[in-house]
Design a protein around this motif. Structure first.
Motif: not given
Length: 131
Positions: A42-63
């Motif tokens: 559960m902890a690892e999944t939450r960490t990876v989900q937070n990382l994915l959200e950060d990456l989505r945000s970065q992707f939107r900014a770069q796009a």
């Protein structure tokens, strides 16, 4: 009531409900290792989900940045094209070398005198028009 669904958030919610209820239960020492593994997942999944959200945000900014740069690049290309057209002419084949399409030379039919269009009477000069 059990939580149904197969989305990741629903699955994690089911894991969390199970883990919280197992912590309060007594006499289930034989599943303590599995409970520990579930909590780690559960902890690892939450960490990876937070990382994915950060990456989505970065992707939107770069796009958005790429779209802006593409518009600027098109504008610069258009300016360069205008300069090349002013130097070589709008119909010059030299424009092809730079990736621009030359304007077609208009082909006009020569006017032939005395052509009568069917359905129209020829214009006749009258003496009244000359006065």
């Amino acid at each position: 009531m059990a939580i149904n669904g197969n989305s990741l958030s629903e699955r994690i919610t089911r894991w969390q409900v199970l883990a919280e209820n197992l912590r309060e239960a007594e006499g289930l020492d034989h599943i303590a290792a599995d409970l520990q593994q579930l909590e780690e997942r559960m902890a690892e999944t939450r960490t990876v989900q937070n990382l994915l959200e950060d990456l989505r945000s970065q992707f939107r900014a770069q796009a958005a940045r790429v779209r802006k740069l593409a518009i600027e690049g098109d504008s610069i290309r258009a300016r360069i094209g205008a300069s090349l057209r002013s130097k070589h002419g709008f119909t010059s084949e030299a424009l092809i070398k730079y990736g621009f399409k030359p304007r077609r030379v208009p082909r006009r039919r020569p006017k032939t005198p005395g052509v009568v269009v069917p359905g129209l009477a020829p214009a006749v000069k009258t003496q009244a028009a000359d006065d």
